[in-house]
Design a protein around this motif. Structure first.
Motif, PDB file in Angstrom:
ATOM      1  N   GLY A   1       0.791  -1.221   0.000  1.00 53.15           N
ATOM      2  CA  GLY A   1       0.000   0.000   0.000  1.00 53.15           C
ATOM      3  C   GLY A   1       0.824   1.272   0.000  1.00 53.15           C
ATOM      4  N   ASP A   2       0.106   2.364  -0.087  1.00 54.90           N
ATOM      5  CA  ASP A   2       0.699   3.700  -0.120  1.00 54.90           C
ATOM      6  C   ASP A   2       0.437   4.372   1.224  1.00 54.90           C
ATOM      7  OD1 ASP A   2       1.504   6.270  -0.541  1.00 54.90           O
ATOM      8  OD2 ASP A   2       0.297   6.613  -2.337  1.00 54.90           O
ATOM      9  N   PRO A   3       1.477   4.668   2.006  1.00 50.80           N
ATOM     10  CA  PRO A   3       1.261   5.265   3.332  1.00 50.80           C
ATOM     11  C   PRO A   3       0.562   6.619   3.270  1.00 50.80           C
ATOM     12  CG  PRO A   3       3.564   5.456   2.686  1.00 50.80           C
ATOM     13  CD  PRO A   3       2.912   4.547   1.686  1.00 50.80           C
ATOM     14  N   ARG A   4       0.641   7.283   2.135  1.00 49.52           N
ATOM     15  CA  ARG A   4       0.005   8.594   1.995  1.00 49.52           C
ATOM     16  C   ARG A   4      -1.513   8.495   1.926  1.00 49.52           C
ATOM     17  NH1 ARG A   4       3.145  10.343  -3.283  1.00 49.52           N
ATOM     18  NH2 ARG A   4       2.473   8.208  -3.727  1.00 49.52           N
ATOM     19  N   SER A   5      -2.014   7.281   1.661  1.00 51.38           N
ATOM     20  CA  SER A   5      -3.461   7.089   1.518  1.00 51.38           C
ATOM     21  C   SER A   5      -4.075   6.318   2.679  1.00 51.38           C
ATOM     22  CB  SER A   5      -3.756   6.349   0.205  1.00 51.38           C
ATOM     23  OG  SER A   5      -3.283   7.087  -0.902  1.00 51.38           O
TER      24      SER A   5
ATOM     25  N   ALA B   1      -5.865   5.556   5.949  1.00 50.67           N
ATOM     26  CA  ALA B   1      -6.792   6.295   6.810  1.00 50.67           C
ATOM     27  C   ALA B   1      -7.224   5.478   8.016  1.00 50.67           C
ATOM     28  CB  ALA B   1      -8.027   6.718   6.012  1.00 50.67           C
ATOM     29  N   ASP B   2      -6.813   4.218   8.074  1.00 49.77           N
ATOM     30  CA  ASP B   2      -7.243   3.296   9.126  1.00 49.77           C
ATOM     31  C   ASP B   2      -6.068   2.994  10.049  1.00 49.77           C
ATOM     32  OD1 ASP B   2      -9.156   1.155  10.215  1.00 49.77           O
ATOM     33  OD2 ASP B   2      -7.383  -0.018   9.664  1.00 49.77           O
ATOM     34  N   TRP B   3      -6.325   2.992  11.368  1.00 46.17           N
ATOM     35  CA  TRP B   3      -5.236   2.776  12.319  1.00 46.17           C
ATOM     36  C   TRP B   3      -4.616   1.394  12.179  1.00 46.17           C
ATOM     37  CZ3 TRP B   3      -1.559   4.725  14.961  1.00 46.17           C
ATOM     38  CH2 TRP B   3      -0.883   3.927  15.886  1.00 46.17           C
ATOM     39  N   ASP B   4      -5.441   0.358  12.047  1.00 43.16           N
ATOM     40  CA  ASP B   4      -4.905  -0.999  11.945  1.00 43.16           C
ATOM     41  C   ASP B   4      -3.980  -1.130  10.737  1.00 43.16           C
ATOM     42  OD1 ASP B   4      -6.253  -1.768  14.208  1.00 43.16           O
ATOM     43  OD2 ASP B   4      -7.978  -2.584  13.119  1.00 43.16           O
ATOM     44  N   ALA B   5      -4.374  -0.532   9.622  1.00 39.91           N
ATOM     45  CA  ALA B   5      -3.538  -0.583   8.420  1.00 39.91           C
ATOM     46  C   ALA B   5      -2.221   0.153   8.648  1.00 39.91           C
ATOM     47  CB  ALA B   5      -4.284   0.023   7.237  1.00 39.91           C
ATOM     48  N   ALA B   6      -2.271   1.257   9.373  1.00 40.49           N
ATOM     49  CA  ALA B   6      -1.056   2.021   9.663  1.00 40.49           C
ATOM     50  C   ALA B   6      -0.115   1.229  10.559  1.00 40.49           C
ATOM     51  CB  ALA B   6      -1.424   3.344  10.326  1.00 40.49           C
ATOM     52  N   GLU B   7      -0.676   0.539  11.541  1.00 39.64           N
ATOM     53  CA  GLU B   7       0.139  -0.257  12.460  1.00 39.64           C
ATOM     54  C   GLU B   7       0.836  -1.393  11.716  1.00 39.64           C
ATOM     55  OE1 GLU B   7      -0.429  -1.898  17.018  1.00 39.64           O
ATOM     56  OE2 GLU B   7      -2.151  -1.832  15.669  1.00 39.64           O
ATOM     57  N   VAL B   8       0.104  -2.042  10.818  1.00 36.78           N
ATOM     58  CA  VAL B   8       0.687  -3.114  10.016  1.00 36.78           C
ATOM     59  C   VAL B   8       1.782  -2.559   9.106  1.00 36.78           C
ATOM     60  CG1 VAL B   8       0.232  -4.768   8.166  1.00 36.78           C
ATOM     61  CG2 VAL B   8      -1.362  -4.579  10.086  1.00 36.78           C
TER      62      VAL B   8
ATOM     63  N   SER C   1       7.981   8.123   5.578  1.00 42.12           N
ATOM     64  CA  SER C   1       6.724   7.449   5.207  1.00 42.12           C
ATOM     65  C   SER C   1       5.945   6.936   6.409  1.00 42.12           C
ATOM     66  CB  SER C   1       7.008   6.285   4.245  1.00 42.12           C
ATOM     67  OG  SER C   1       7.612   6.747   3.061  1.00 42.12           O
ATOM     68  N   VAL C   2       5.980   7.670   7.501  1.00 43.46           N
ATOM     69  CA  VAL C   2       5.176   7.296   8.662  1.00 43.46           C
ATOM     70  C   VAL C   2       3.722   7.682   8.385  1.00 43.46           C
ATOM     71  CG1 VAL C   2       4.740   7.697  11.113  1.00 43.46           C
ATOM     72  CG2 VAL C   2       7.091   7.556  10.264  1.00 43.46           C
ATOM     73  N   PRO C   3       2.809   6.714   8.416  1.00 45.23           N
ATOM     74  CA  PRO C   3       1.398   7.039   8.165  1.00 45.23           C
ATOM     75  C   PRO C   3       0.893   8.146   9.082  1.00 45.23           C
ATOM     76  CG  PRO C   3       1.720   4.663   8.165  1.00 45.23           C
ATOM     77  CD  PRO C   3       3.021   5.263   8.618  1.00 45.23           C
ATOM     78  N   PHE C   4       0.036   8.980   8.520  1.00 43.44           N
ATOM     79  CA  PHE C   4      -0.593  10.130   9.168  1.00 43.44           C
ATOM     80  C   PHE C   4       0.330  11.346   9.246  1.00 43.44           C
ATOM     81  CE2 PHE C   4      -2.467   6.354  11.482  1.00 43.44           C
ATOM     82  CZ  PHE C   4      -3.524   6.220  10.603  1.00 43.44           C
ATOM     83  N   PHE C   5       1.616  11.168   8.919  1.00 44.10           N
ATOM     84  CA  PHE C   5       2.512  12.314   8.818  1.00 44.10           C
ATOM     85  C   PHE C   5       2.862  12.609   7.358  1.00 44.10           C
ATOM     86  CE2 PHE C   5       2.984  11.111  13.202  1.00 44.10           C
ATOM     87  CZ  PHE C   5       3.059  12.334  13.850  1.00 44.10           C
ATOM     88  N   CYS C   6       2.554  11.666   6.489  1.00 42.87           N
ATOM     89  CA  CYS C   6       2.762  11.887   5.055  1.00 42.87           C
ATOM     90  C   CYS C   6       1.427  11.798   4.312  1.00 42.87           C
ATOM     91  CB  CYS C   6       3.750  10.860   4.505  1.00 42.87           C
ATOM     92  SG  CYS C   6       3.213   9.138   4.677  1.00 42.87           S
ATOM     93  N   THR C   7       0.340  11.930   5.051  1.00 34.52           N
ATOM     94  CA  THR C   7      -1.002  11.741   4.494  1.00 34.52           C
ATOM     95  C   THR C   7      -1.346  12.809   3.460  1.00 34.52           C
ATOM     96  OG1 THR C   7      -1.718  10.762   6.581  1.00 34.52           O
ATOM     97  CG2 THR C   7      -3.443  11.521   5.090  1.00 34.52           C
TER      98      THR C   7
END
Length: 210
Positions: free
Chosen positions: A33-37, A39-46, A148-154
Motif C-alpha cells: 500500500g501507499d502510506p500517503r493514503s 486512513a485506518d489505524w490498523d492498516a497504519a500499524e501493520v 513514510s510514517v502514516p498520518f505524517f505523510c497523508t
C-alpha cells in the motif's frame, strides 16, 4: 518501493518459492500500500511493522529522533538551572557588598538583583523554550513524513483535521512504545506544556514540501 499490488504479490510468491527451494527464509517484503493514503489505524500499524522489518535502518532512525529530542530537552533544563544559579550567585554577591556599607548607605542603596529581574529572565527563557520546541516539532514532522510514517505523510483530504491529529498522536505513542521511551521532562517545564502539537504539525506539513 513499488505501488503495484499485483506485482508485489507476484514478487512475494516468487520469493516464497525460492525460499522453499533453498531452505532459507524469504527476505522481508516491502510493506503493502501507499502510506500517503492510509486512513485506518490498523492498516497504519501493520504498515509500520512491515516497514521496520523490511528496512533495517528504520528503527535506528526513529531511535535517533527520540534520542535527539531527549538531548535537547536535557540541554534546555541545564540552561534553566544555570539561570537560577547565576541569579542566586549575583544576589549573594550583592548582599555581601551591601553588608559592607555603612548603615545609612544600606538603607538607601537600590537593589539590582531582585525577584522581578529573576522573573523577567525566566519569562524570557520560557518564551525562547516554546519557540525552540515549535522548531523541534517542525523538524520531527518533516522527518516522519520523509520516512513514510502514516498520518505524517497523508495526502490532503484523506482524513479530516481532527481525525488526522488524533491518529498522529496515537502514532507517536506507538513509535515510542516500539523504539524507545518518552523523555522525562523535569522541573517546571511540564510535559503537557511541551506536548507534541500535532495540530501545528498538520498545518506546517500542508504548506511545506518534504
Amino acid at each position: 518501493m513499488t505501488q503495484n499490488p499485483a506485482l508485489e504479490d507476484i514478487l512475494r510468491n516468487l520469493a516464497a518459492i525460492a525460499a522453499e527451494q533453498t531452505g532459507k527464509p524469504p527476505a522481508p517484503s516491502p510493506p503493502k500500500g501507499d502510506p500517503r493514503s492510509i486512513a485506518d489505524w490498523d492498516a497504519a500499524e501493520v504498515y509500520i511493522s512491515e516497514l521496520a522489518a523490511y528496512d533495517p535502518t528504520y528503527e535506528e532512525k526513529i531511535k535517533a529522533l527520540i534520542a535527539a529530542q531527549d538531548e535537547k530537552l536535557n540541554r534546555w533544563m541545564q540552561l534553566k538551572h544555570r539561570i537560577t544559579r547565576d541569579h542566586n550567585r549575583r544576589k549573594r554577591e550583592e548582599n555581601e557588598l551591601i553588608a559592607k556599607m555603612p548603615p545609612s548607605v544600606r538603607k538607601t542603596m537600590p537593589r539590582k538583583v531582585t525577584k522581578e529581574v529573576y522573573e523577567k529572565r525566566m519569562q524570557e527563557y520560557h518564551t525562547t523554550l516554546h519557540k525552540k520546541w515549535e522548531e523541534l516539532e517542525r523538524e520531527n514532522c518533516r522527518a516522519l513524513a520523509k520516512w513514510s510514517v502514516p498520518f505524517f505523510c497523508t495526502r490532503p483530504g484523506v482524513l479530516g483535521e481532527e481525525d488526522l491529529n488524533n491518529h498522529q498522536k496515537k502514532m507517536l505513542d506507538h513509535l515510542f512504545d516500539l523504539f524507545g521511551k518518552e523523555p522525562e521532562v523535569k522541573d517546571s517545564v511540564k510535559k503537557e506544556d511541551l506536548e507534541f502539537s500535532t495540530a501545528s504539525c498538520t498545518q506546517n506539513l500542508a504548506t511545506e514540501k518534504v
